[in-house]
Design a protein around this motif. Sequence first.
Motif, PDB file in Angstrom:
ATOM      1  N   TYR A  85      -7.422  -1.427  -2.845  1.00  0.00           N
ATOM      2  CA  TYR A  85      -7.868  -2.803  -2.583  1.00  0.00           C
ATOM      3  C   TYR A  85      -8.482  -2.946  -1.190  1.00  0.00           C
ATOM      4  O   TYR A  85      -9.514  -3.593  -1.014  1.00  0.00           O
ATOM      5  CB  TYR A  85      -6.691  -3.776  -2.698  1.00  0.00           C
ATOM      6  CG  TYR A  85      -6.292  -4.142  -4.111  1.00  0.00           C
ATOM      7  CD1 TYR A  85      -7.121  -4.912  -4.916  1.00  0.00           C
ATOM      8  CD2 TYR A  85      -5.067  -3.746  -4.618  1.00  0.00           C
ATOM      9  CE1 TYR A  85      -6.742  -5.264  -6.205  1.00  0.00           C
ATOM     10  CE2 TYR A  85      -4.680  -4.092  -5.909  1.00  0.00           C
ATOM     11  CZ  TYR A  85      -5.521  -4.851  -6.699  1.00  0.00           C
ATOM     12  OH  TYR A  85      -5.131  -5.192  -7.966  1.00  0.00           O
ATOM     13  N   VAL A 122       0.829  -1.206   0.000  1.00  0.00           N
ATOM     14  CA  VAL A 122       0.000   0.000   0.000  1.00  0.00           C
ATOM     15  C   VAL A 122       0.868   1.263   0.000  1.00  0.00           C
ATOM     16  O   VAL A 122       0.454   2.298  -0.497  1.00  0.00           O
ATOM     17  CB  VAL A 122      -0.979  -0.012   1.194  1.00  0.00           C
ATOM     18  CG1 VAL A 122      -1.846   1.231   1.211  1.00  0.00           C
ATOM     19  CG2 VAL A 122      -1.863  -1.252   1.133  1.00  0.00           C
ATOM     20  N   TYR A 143      -0.937  -2.414  -6.301  1.00  0.00           N
ATOM     21  CA  TYR A 143      -1.560  -1.402  -5.448  1.00  0.00           C
ATOM     22  C   TYR A 143      -1.264   0.004  -5.973  1.00  0.00           C
ATOM     23  O   TYR A 143      -2.112   0.869  -5.934  1.00  0.00           O
ATOM     24  CB  TYR A 143      -1.028  -1.525  -4.015  1.00  0.00           C
ATOM     25  CG  TYR A 143      -1.682  -2.614  -3.200  1.00  0.00           C
ATOM     26  CD1 TYR A 143      -1.350  -3.949  -3.387  1.00  0.00           C
ATOM     27  CD2 TYR A 143      -2.633  -2.307  -2.236  1.00  0.00           C
ATOM     28  CE1 TYR A 143      -1.948  -4.953  -2.640  1.00  0.00           C
ATOM     29  CE2 TYR A 143      -3.238  -3.304  -1.477  1.00  0.00           C
ATOM     30  CZ  TYR A 143      -2.893  -4.618  -1.677  1.00  0.00           C
ATOM     31  OH  TYR A 143      -3.488  -5.599  -0.934  1.00  0.00           O
ATOM     32  N   CYS A 172      -3.176   4.750  -7.471  1.00  0.00           N
ATOM     33  CA  CYS A 172      -3.268   3.693  -6.452  1.00  0.00           C
ATOM     34  C   CYS A 172      -4.589   2.946  -6.573  1.00  0.00           C
ATOM     35  O   CYS A 172      -5.631   3.542  -6.839  1.00  0.00           O
ATOM     36  CB  CYS A 172      -3.187   4.306  -5.051  1.00  0.00           C
ATOM     37  SG  CYS A 172      -1.806   5.441  -4.828  1.00  0.00           S
TER      38      CYS A 172
END
Lengths: 470, 470
Positions: free
Chosen positions: B90, A80, B8, B87
């Motif tokens: 998720y 992330v 990501y 991005c």
Amino acid sequence: MENQKNPYRIYLREDQIPTQYYNLRADMPEPPEPMRLPDGTVAQFEHLAPVFADELVRQELDNETRYVDIPEGIREMYKVYRPSPLCRAYNLEKALGTPAKIYYKFEGNNTSGSHKLNSALAQAYYAHEQGLTTITTETGAGQWGTALSEAAAHYGLNCDVFMVRASYEQKPFRRSVMQTFGAQVTPSPSQETEIGRKMYADEANRSGSLGTAISEAVERALHVPENKGRYQLGSVLNQVVLHQSIIGLESLAAFDELGEYPDVVIGCAGGGSNLGGLIAPFMRDKLTGEKPDTRFIAVEPASCPSLTRGRYAYDFADTGQTCPLVKMYTLGNGFIPSPDHAGGLRYHGMSPIISKLKHDGYLDAVSVKQTDVFAAAEEFAKLETILPAPESAHAICVAMEEARKCAETGEEKVILFGLTGTGYFDMTAYEAFNNGTMVDHVPTDEELERGFATIPAVPGIQDAGGAPVA
Amino acid sequence: MENQKNPYRIYLREDQIPTQYYNLRADMPEPPEPMRLPDGTVAQFEHLAPVFADELVRQELDNETRYVDIPEGIREMYKVYRPSPLCRAYNLEKALGTPAKIYYKFEGNNTSGSHKLNSALAQAYYAHEQGLTTITTETGAGQWGTALSEAAAHYGLNCDVFMVRASYEQKPFRRSVMQTFGAQVTPSPSQETEIGRKMYADEANRSGSLGTAISEAVERALHVPENKGRYQLGSVLNQVVLHQSIIGLESLAAFDELGEYPDVVIGCAGGGSNLGGLIAPFMRDKLTGEKPDTRFIAVEPASCPSLTRGRYAYDFADTGQTCPLVKMYTLGNGFIPSPDHAGGLRYHGMSPIISKLKHDGYLDAVSVKQTDVFAAAEEFAKLETILPAPESAHAICVAMEEARKCAETGEEKVILFGLTGTGYFDMTAYEAFNNGTMVDHVPTDEELERGFATIPAVPGIQDAGGAPVA
């Protein structure tokens, strides 16, 4: 295509995020000294497991396993916000007129504002896997507390943060960020623990210290019902250096893509986790003889000079003297940096790994004054569009010195430094620097002696004050 | 390799940073309405050049040139902090249980903390190329002032920032960042300009507004010796939307790599620069018929609802009524949002480009309450490790609504929203939300009418209040 070959920033692909941590201890000629109990015996799993999560204790004690798999549950969160960029400081090079190539690994692009999230996610993950409900910690400048709050929120754990009272009052926004992530934040010394009440009773201790906050967090962890609480520490420990190796591994992978390799690696050193993580694979290459000439520089504040003026001795990790003893460069667990000291990096000790490497001559250490640090920080900010954390700016300051030397000698050195984080919550310090009210404090020998006096005697190992027993 | 295919975060390579801005006006069926002088005549180069740098005036007035080369002197600085990542959320998708794919373009990874730096660098560059010495501006939340301070420091210009007094006092750290970059920051209304003194005299106006600060900055620019000063604005203007097209162009390039294309594009709207930049190439594809079904949503605060409740009329850009008239959705130049309103997005008007697209039916607008916005912000922060700026969180809030709808209908929509910046300097607002002291304010019709009453009559164009002349 010159620029694509030599870009300002290199981002690895997501599938290049390391799948294993690297354990530098496995390649050290001698491992760092083991933790000991106050009676001098070596700390074992069963001594540490009440305080730390089981898997983390195993990592702490394991000097052998060279590479440790990163569980998918941690990697999913790394994706992330990682990989972090390796940046070429072209603007800084130009301003310094240096033939050196300056690179920095920038770890500030996440809400914790620093590299601390790398270990926080790992520690929270292992606690969650063990079925624990609560993690506790201390925070000073607030980066670690923020990181652990984020990690706890992700894995669904309660997070109790004891925040050094002076920071709690001076940095209300840091506190708010942690609370936004659902953490319970308590100023330390508090009325909520035995050691907190004891420290609070003496007005001289009321502004708090990292050492006291650690003691409170440990005490709190031990009192969580059904043994479901553990304490987590953001630096110093071997396990933390292990997790932070991801910084160095990504840096090395990026250098591989560039066809470069650093001649000098520079990191700021408070507890040593960023430095230990950044240097890990490069130190491996030095220790294994592959790259024997790489130079490593730890940079610490002149006001809290554990590596440059401390003693290499067993000392408590915390003021409350509840944690095991760690062999490290230390100013004494009772040492508290001058209130004039603005930034982080105010811990009395240092990672045992970094300490051992320094002691054995593989790593140099220098100290810098904070006014020089902030001057470097501002020059860097104007050139590179990043406002650095004061901690990170210690490394910037020395990297700039190294690059200036190259301007004199003509050496085309490749310099790598760790830019650990951003300074958005440190504007009070920047303001003091800009107003000219920032003061440099360098402890006198007498001040240091008072700190050293708090280093305990350890039966069969050392006398009080840290000298080895005859 | 699933993850490398669907990572990501996607970072483009440096050589994929756009080399040209895209001018959406060139593909609009009808261009936005031209600026006018108070007498109703259309503003020409010579009317605007005393206030804005020459090249920026040319860009402002040019509805024809489709692609505008980005000078190397600007691109060199873009390379220091761009490309910004696209991005995939998720974690958010999982938490919402939605089949939708949620993407966000994250512009917060630079010290200004937002996308504002994209235009600040361009504007400062053109001022520097013209041989000017000083740029002036206003700032409210502080992102634009910080961005322009950074840009001015880079190009060696003086930077005078008039900061809305309420923000100046509530956000001392924002002020410190600007000062760290060498800017002169003055609370507005000030004693240093005629309009400032006039506003300051009335206690009701003393906390300041963006409109007043703009007037002061323009006045200051006009008084720089030897005609070497110009004013620069961070949003609303066509030139700013042009510069911000880099956001959309990078997003589109990243989607190309993924083989995806957004069904819905969502952006927060204050002055409209982020939204205009984000949507630019996707709106081009809609207008040219290549992707006719893409939906665009502007999100604004319910407390400052220019697009959803304002009038499409000519209005002054500033409270002092010194700037030219702009045809836009406006609440009236005298409208000041309730002090209960926490975040940015408090401008009375809206980009003429966005206004025209809304008016002609190409773009939808919705308004959201700030307590809903902060709830969305906190959920997002916990899942995605980024603490969003309150402004950005408006887009998050609506993106989450869209994704929830998909969870109900089963539609696998691709949602793109702009995450314009970080909220590190907005912790007071987060704290108010967490304490439950945050209040939602939605202006009554009467309050709006008082604002509309400040929309001027324009000879031959409109009556006072904004209705077209019969």
